[in-house]
Design a protein around this motif. Structure first.
Motif, short mmCIF file in Angstrom:
data_model
loop_
_atom_site.label_atom_id
_atom_site.label_comp_id
_atom_site.label_asym_id
_atom_site.label_seq_id
_atom_site.Cartn_x
_atom_site.Cartn_y
_atom_site.Cartn_z
N ARG A 1 0.82 -1.22 0.00
CA ARG A 1 0.00 0.00 0.00
C ARG A 1 0.85 1.27 0.00
NH1 ARG A 1 -3.47 -1.43 5.14
NH2 ARG A 1 -1.40 -2.21 5.69
N HIS B 1 3.36 2.88 -4.31
CA HIS B 1 3.20 4.02 -5.24
C HIS B 1 3.62 5.33 -4.58
CE1 HIS B 1 0.00 4.29 -2.47
NE2 HIS B 1 -0.74 5.15 -3.15
N THR C 1 -2.79 5.22 4.57
CA THR C 1 -2.96 4.36 3.39
C THR C 1 -4.42 4.27 2.92
OG1 THR C 1 -3.00 2.45 4.87
CG2 THR C 1 -0.92 2.93 3.77
N ASP D 1 -4.24 8.24 1.17
CA ASP D 1 -2.98 8.74 0.61
C ASP D 1 -2.61 10.13 1.08
OD1 ASP D 1 -2.30 6.40 -0.60
OD2 ASP D 1 -2.74 7.06 -2.65
N ARG E 1 0.03 1.13 -6.42
CA ARG E 1 -0.40 0.74 -5.08
C ARG E 1 -0.93 -0.70 -5.03
NH1 ARG E 1 -5.16 0.81 -2.06
NH2 ARG E 1 -4.89 1.40 0.13
#
Lengths: 458, 458
Positions: free
Chosen positions: A124, A127, A243, A246, A349
């Motif tokens: 997670r 990215h 997470t 973001d 992700r």
């Protein structure tokens, strides 16, 4: 409104395309499984595979289905590996890697000649560079570790290499330029389910995750300051990632480089605050917010933190636009494990659980976490854990390819041994790949346990 | 006559003292074993131990002897570890380490700012630095590998560290001084039994051992030349050692640094030739001999080779004086295995089989050779393989000790797992030690499987 809509569209298209190609595997295999005892099974199955996945299944596996039944575990792992190889090859030609030179220039203007990020190995956060922080992977070093507990010696080694290059080659800038090596740790937490979906390595405890990250950073700086003389030092930055959304929090260091855990700014707050503002006013608001949290922040650091907040505001918007209040997959949903050194292409992700390692012996703790995650995701549904063992090498150094291949084989053997109970049941499949990181060439697949024994296993 | 009698006397005394303290173990244990069921066994045994070895046995082991019988395997391993710890502590105060600064100055005058030697891990080469070549261990880097097949990446890393230190600290000399990093490989052979007592890693084939050493050296240079720009390069030297007599052959490189396997000079020949000569004439003879083999040799390299030959002539004399035509132990006779990083104190022949490693996974090939050797030496006589796992650390770097201790534990566990059949039978004992290499302090013993479970195992 600071969010960059065009970039979000572009990144969204890329993410959906990649994810979809992995998500097509199970429905396709279900369809193939359903017809395995029908007449003309092979032709029919290959048509389904080509139509849905874009590539045919291995003929041998289909051909032997009538004897017993289709080896779905092997077929599943084989498909995951196929999709990964295709995705990876694609990455080096079409992926959105951003403007590396521009970023390098900006970093230097802020006082940093090197940006070395250690996020948690959790998928997670995979990215974090390209999406969450909107940086170019080409201008950033990323090494992921469970709990973001990076290896201090490994980072010291990278610092030594970086500094020597400045002296010898004047790259990325001359050794006497007043810039420093910046080490960043990204820990994580879950705003909607903090006690269960946070960082497993820290018992889903946000404070512990932040504290442990800070301790590692300080250890690294101490190793540099005590291990090298003449005023050697580095800069540190600690970032927390929610997470679910973001959104990030940045612990702003003071001018002496000290980080106090309680002093952080949150991008989510600034997202709301600046939502209706023009660009100039929004940027001013961010700058002020940083200086309120830490009045003694260095100017260069303040500019970098502001840029990261600005970038992350686009990502908050991206998640809202595409997924709503939170991601639908707030928990683990990785598709495979990546073990070794490389994987620059993984900027998506929840695609891969990353175990950065030289040896299984040293990486055992990280790998155990990965295997545990995949026991929940795959094994309990009867599906295998697909592990890509990869070592990138420098093609212009003679013997580099051969040494990378040897490391692949050593690590693959050690994996098969450590997780022998899964491996022997076909619940762990391993593909060994190497890649020349000096070129834009494809992955070289050396071995794959999901190939039929006759063809593979060499 | 170039041989230095005083130095030989001094080195001989030191070698005999160390060897004797290991060799006293078995006779002492035999005497203790013989009386284990007699009255007042404990008091009597402790007296024997103190008189012969200088230290008492662990009381618990003696106390329990009446129940069953003495655990001689454990006691043997315990004694070997005890002697090693005492020997090692002694080393840093009294050992003949030679003149490090003088050597560093001489090397620089020959054009080398760093001397990095990789001998074979074979115990018959453990004294190569201090005895065979008569160099100061303090001014030389030594990393031993089975077959002298050193790890190129590890050496590249050391090169990078060395060069950065020159740039940043001007140590050992400034980066713009016209000196280079010198990498030396020492392979070995047996003149009296070439087909059996040569290098096991190369099937006791001298040509293969030399060829493989040369290939590694060239790979290392290529990695430097291709991995770094701006004319980066290193110098190479290949040396062969006759482990029966300690005479050497040096493959003299030409001015371009190229080594031709057939072009070498032999110290044994020069020993005889110069035996009746005065010092000046002898040195002139050596210089001429080098230039006959390679007329195009660089002056600095020629001076270094001449010095090594001159030094080795003392060693040839030393072996003749103390042991006659050849060593009595032309085969393996190591007392224990050393695994990890450190062991600067081991400068005595046939004392320790050295496995330089970070992980058992990477060092497996070297370790397997070591275990095979000790299966012949110890296991087949019912005695265990004593393995010292050691990691040295820099005490001025916070956390260094803790990280070294973690590595010790990881490697010890991996050893116990890899050689579980020996370990479970008490035929493999492991002592974990760390040492602060920035100080003259003693070894720190962290764990020892030869301690009683009650006391040890912590």
């Amino acid at each position: 409104m600071l969010s960059r809509a065009d970039e979000n569209t572009y990144l969204g298209h890329y993410e959906r395309k990649i994810k979809q190609s992995f998500d097509d595997i199970v429905p396709t295999l279900k369809r193939i499984s359903a017809i395995q005892h029908e007449p003309d099974f092979e032709g029919h199955a290959q048509k389904i595979a080509r139509d849905s996945l874009g590539f045919p299944m291995p003929e041998d596996v289909l051909k032997n289905a009538w004897v017993d039944q289709l080896d779905m575990r092997r077929l599943f792992a084989w498909c995951v590996f196929q999709v990964y190889v295709r995705f990876c090859d694609d990455f080096y030609s079409t992926a959105p890697t951003g403007a590396a030179e521009e970023l390098a220039g900006f970093l230097q203007s802020c006082g940093f000649h090197s940006l070395d990020i250690s996020p948690c190995a959790d998928g997670r956060l995979a990215h974090v560079v390209r999406y969450v922080l909107r940086l170019s992977p080409r201008a950033v070093r990323r090494k992921s570790y469970a709990g973001a507990l990076f290896d201090v010696e490994d980072s010291v080694q990278k610092w030594v290499q970086t500094e020597l290059r400045r002296y010898r080659e004047g790259k990325p800038n001359a050794a006497d330029s007043a810039t420093r090596y910046l080490k960043v740790v990204v820990y994580h937490f879950s705003s909607s389910d903090p006690e269960h979906q946070g960082c497993a390595a820290h018992g889903s405890n946000t404070e512990k995750a932040a504290q442990a990250g800070l301790e590692k950073l300080v250890s690294f700086r101490e190793a540099i300051e005590n291990g090298f003389c003449c005023g050697a030092s580095i800069d540190l930055l600690l970032i927390g990632l929610d997470t679910d959304t973001d959104a990030i929090r940045i612990h702003v260091p003071n001018a002496a480089g000290e980080i106090v855990l309680e002093r952080f700014i949150e991008s989510a707050e600034l997202y709301s605050k600046t939502f209706d503002m023009g660009r100039d006013q929004a940027l001013k608001t961010i700058d002020t917010a940083i200086r309120v949290v830490e009045p003694d922040v260095a100017d260069g650091m303040c500019r970098l933190v502001a840029k990261l907040i600005e970038n992350n505001i686009s990502q908050i918007d991206y998640v809202k636009e595409n997924y709503g209040k939170t991601y639908p997959d707030i928990g683990h949903a990785e598709r495979f494990v990546g073990a070794g050194i490389g994987f620059e292409d993984i900027q998506i992700r929840n695609l891969m659980y990353f175990s950065y390692l030289d040896t299984v012996e040293e990486g055992a703790a990280d790998l155990d976490v990965g295997i545990k995650i995949f026991t929940g995701l795959n094994v309990k549904h009867g599906l295998p854990v697909p592990v890509v063992v990869r070592f990138d090498y420098h093609g212009h150094i003679p013997g580099g390819q051969q040494r990378a291949a040897q490391r692949c084989e050593r690590v693959a053997n050690a994996l098969a041994q450590r997780y022998s109970s899964l491996y022997e049941k076909g619940l762990l499949h391993i593909m060994q790949v190497v890649r020349d990181c000096d070129s834009n060439e494809s992955l070289q697949v050396l071995m794959c346990t999901a190939e039929q024994d006759e063809a593979g296993g060499h």
